[in-house]
Design a protein around this motif. Structure first.
Motif, mmCIF file in Angstrom:
data_model
loop_
_atom_site.group_PDB
_atom_site.id
_atom_site.type_symbol
_atom_site.label_atom_id
_atom_site.label_comp_id
_atom_site.label_asym_id
_atom_site.label_seq_id
_atom_site.Cartn_x
_atom_site.Cartn_y
_atom_site.Cartn_z
ATOM 1 N N ALA A 1 42.046 56.721 40.530
ATOM 2 C CA ALA A 1 41.694 55.332 40.638
ATOM 3 C C ALA A 1 42.457 54.641 39.492
ATOM 4 N N THR A 2 42.546 55.242 38.306
ATOM 5 C CA THR A 2 43.196 54.344 37.536
ATOM 6 C C THR A 2 44.877 54.204 37.613
ATOM 7 N N GLU A 3 45.324 55.147 38.068
ATOM 8 C CA GLU A 3 46.536 55.121 38.839
ATOM 9 C C GLU A 3 46.842 53.781 39.747
ATOM 10 N N ALA A 4 45.822 53.958 40.578
ATOM 11 C CA ALA A 4 45.872 53.100 41.779
ATOM 12 C C ALA A 4 45.695 51.538 41.302
ATOM 13 N N ARG A 5 44.796 51.340 40.325
ATOM 14 C CA ARG A 5 44.588 50.023 39.752
ATOM 15 C C ARG A 5 45.882 49.360 39.064
ATOM 16 N N LEU A 6 46.424 50.331 38.183
ATOM 17 C CA LEU A 6 47.477 50.056 37.348
ATOM 18 C C LEU A 6 48.723 49.686 38.423
ATOM 19 N N ARG A 7 48.916 50.401 39.418
ATOM 20 C CA ARG A 7 50.085 50.121 40.289
ATOM 21 C C ARG A 7 49.996 49.009 40.947
ATOM 22 N N ARG A 8 48.275 48.433 41.356
ATOM 23 C CA ARG A 8 48.355 47.325 42.196
ATOM 24 C C ARG A 8 48.575 46.191 41.145
ATOM 25 N N GLY B 1 54.556 41.162 40.532
ATOM 26 C CA GLY B 1 56.123 41.032 40.838
ATOM 27 C C GLY B 1 57.054 42.092 40.148
ATOM 28 N N TRP B 2 56.345 43.228 39.473
ATOM 29 C CA TRP B 2 57.288 44.161 38.954
ATOM 30 C C TRP B 2 57.698 45.023 40.181
ATOM 31 N N ASN B 3 58.872 45.593 39.951
ATOM 32 C CA ASN B 3 59.388 46.482 40.938
ATOM 33 C C ASN B 3 58.956 48.030 40.594
ATOM 34 N N LEU B 4 58.612 48.783 41.686
ATOM 35 C CA LEU B 4 58.344 50.074 41.424
ATOM 36 C C LEU B 4 59.878 50.816 41.725
ATOM 37 N N THR B 5 60.229 51.440 40.550
ATOM 38 C CA THR B 5 61.586 52.201 40.651
ATOM 39 C C THR B 5 61.442 53.681 40.719
ATOM 40 N N HIS B 6 60.160 54.302 40.375
ATOM 41 C CA HIS B 6 59.865 55.858 40.585
ATOM 42 C C HIS B 6 58.643 55.834 40.910
ATOM 43 N N ASP B 7 58.336 56.785 42.100
ATOM 44 C CA ASP B 7 57.096 57.045 42.409
ATOM 45 C C ASP B 7 56.864 58.588 42.273
ATOM 46 N N GLY B 8 55.680 58.885 41.358
ATOM 47 C CA GLY B 8 55.940 60.257 40.653
ATOM 48 C C GLY B 8 54.628 60.872 41.216
ATOM 49 N N ASN B 9 54.054 60.567 42.383
ATOM 50 C CA ASN B 9 52.906 60.910 42.915
ATOM 51 C C ASN B 9 53.396 62.148 43.851
ATOM 52 N N ARG B 10 52.873 63.525 43.369
ATOM 53 C CA ARG B 10 53.231 64.686 44.321
ATOM 54 C C ARG B 10 52.161 65.811 44.115
ATOM 55 N N ARG B 11 52.351 66.534 45.181
ATOM 56 C CA ARG B 11 51.457 67.624 45.316
ATOM 57 C C ARG B 11 52.369 68.999 45.581
ATOM 58 N N VAL B 12 52.318 69.988 44.808
ATOM 59 C CA VAL B 12 52.967 71.235 45.006
ATOM 60 C C VAL B 12 51.931 72.281 44.795
ATOM 61 N N LYS B 13 51.563 73.113 45.900
ATOM 62 C CA LYS B 13 50.728 73.991 45.903
ATOM 63 C C LYS B 13 49.189 73.524 45.009
ATOM 64 N N TYR C 1 49.556 72.028 41.862
ATOM 65 C CA TYR C 1 49.913 71.458 40.759
ATOM 66 C C TYR C 1 49.955 69.962 41.390
ATOM 67 N N VAL C 2 49.307 68.973 40.710
ATOM 68 C CA VAL C 2 49.160 67.739 41.128
ATOM 69 C C VAL C 2 49.491 66.930 40.187
ATOM 70 N N GLU C 3 50.268 65.676 40.437
ATOM 71 C CA GLU C 3 51.180 64.972 39.440
ATOM 72 C C GLU C 3 50.991 63.663 39.949
ATOM 73 N N LEU C 4 50.382 62.599 39.022
ATOM 74 C CA LEU C 4 50.191 61.299 39.321
ATOM 75 C C LEU C 4 51.357 60.374 38.621
ATOM 76 N N GLY C 5 51.923 59.368 39.069
ATOM 77 C CA GLY C 5 52.561 58.541 38.183
ATOM 78 C C GLY C 5 53.670 57.578 38.948
#
Length: 185
Positions: free
Chosen positions: A102-109, A115-127, A129-133
């Motif tokens: 929820a925090t990641e989604a709020r700050l992303r919005r 008008g800031w540009n997203l230059t890297h999306d770090g959200n991923r899930r591998v088995k 392991y979950v990473e948000l960012g």
């Protein structure tokens, strides 16, 4: 073959005499106090946008100059002694996965809405392991902010950076005179 050797031997001299900036990046002049203030203001803005539930206090942090700006020329690992990027990083520990999402989604919005540009999306899930960012960049100033969280550390990390700037040599190794910690809203 000889023409190529002569050309390669003369190219650096021609570029130098022509004042070409390909050998040494032309970093803008920066005022350490203004860069530090801009970074701390934006860190507070990001903290407010995250709307975190009550948590342990964020430890006071200094804005620190980092020597990661290349001097240029033919050696790519040489750093310019009076060119720095300012950085501020802080952590909130023990953030559960649902709160982190929820925090990641709020700050992303929030970054997107201004008008800031997203230059890297770090959200991923591998088995298991979950990473948000992500990383966002301000198109006006070049400032960058990274948010990271993973289910192994359960800590939320926010880091902000200014673009490289040439500063007085006396300020190139000096952290901010005061620490920063977010004010509760």
């Amino acid at each position: 073959m000889r023409k190529i050797v002569v050309f390669c031997a003369l190219l650096p001299a021609v570029l130098f005499l022509a004042g070409c900036s390909t050998l040494e990046p032309d970093y803008p002049l920066g005022d350490p106090a203004k860069l530090t203030q801009r970074l701390t203001d934006r860190a507070q803005w990001a903290y407010d946008a995250m709307e975190l539930p009550p948590h342990k206090a964020v430890r006071p942090r200094y804005v620190t100059p980092e020597h990661s700006c290349l001097a240029g020329g033919f050696t790519v690992d040489e750093m310019a002694p009076d060119v720095v990027t300012y950085a501020l990083s802080w952590t909130v520990e023990d953030v559960p996965a649902d709160v982190a999402r929820a925090t990641e989604a709020r700050l992303r919005r929030r970054f997107t809405s201004v008008g800031w540009n997203l230059t890297h999306d770090g959200n991923r899930r591998v088995k298991d392991y979950v990473e948000l960012g992500f990383r966002f960049e301000d198109p006006e100033t070049g400032d960058k902010f990274d948010l990271e969280w993973n289910n192994l550390t359960t800590s939320l990390f926010l880091s902000g950076y200014t673009p490289c700037a040439r500063v007085p040599r006396s300020a190139a190794d000096t952290p901010s005179p005061r620490t920063w910690t977010p004010r509760a809203t």
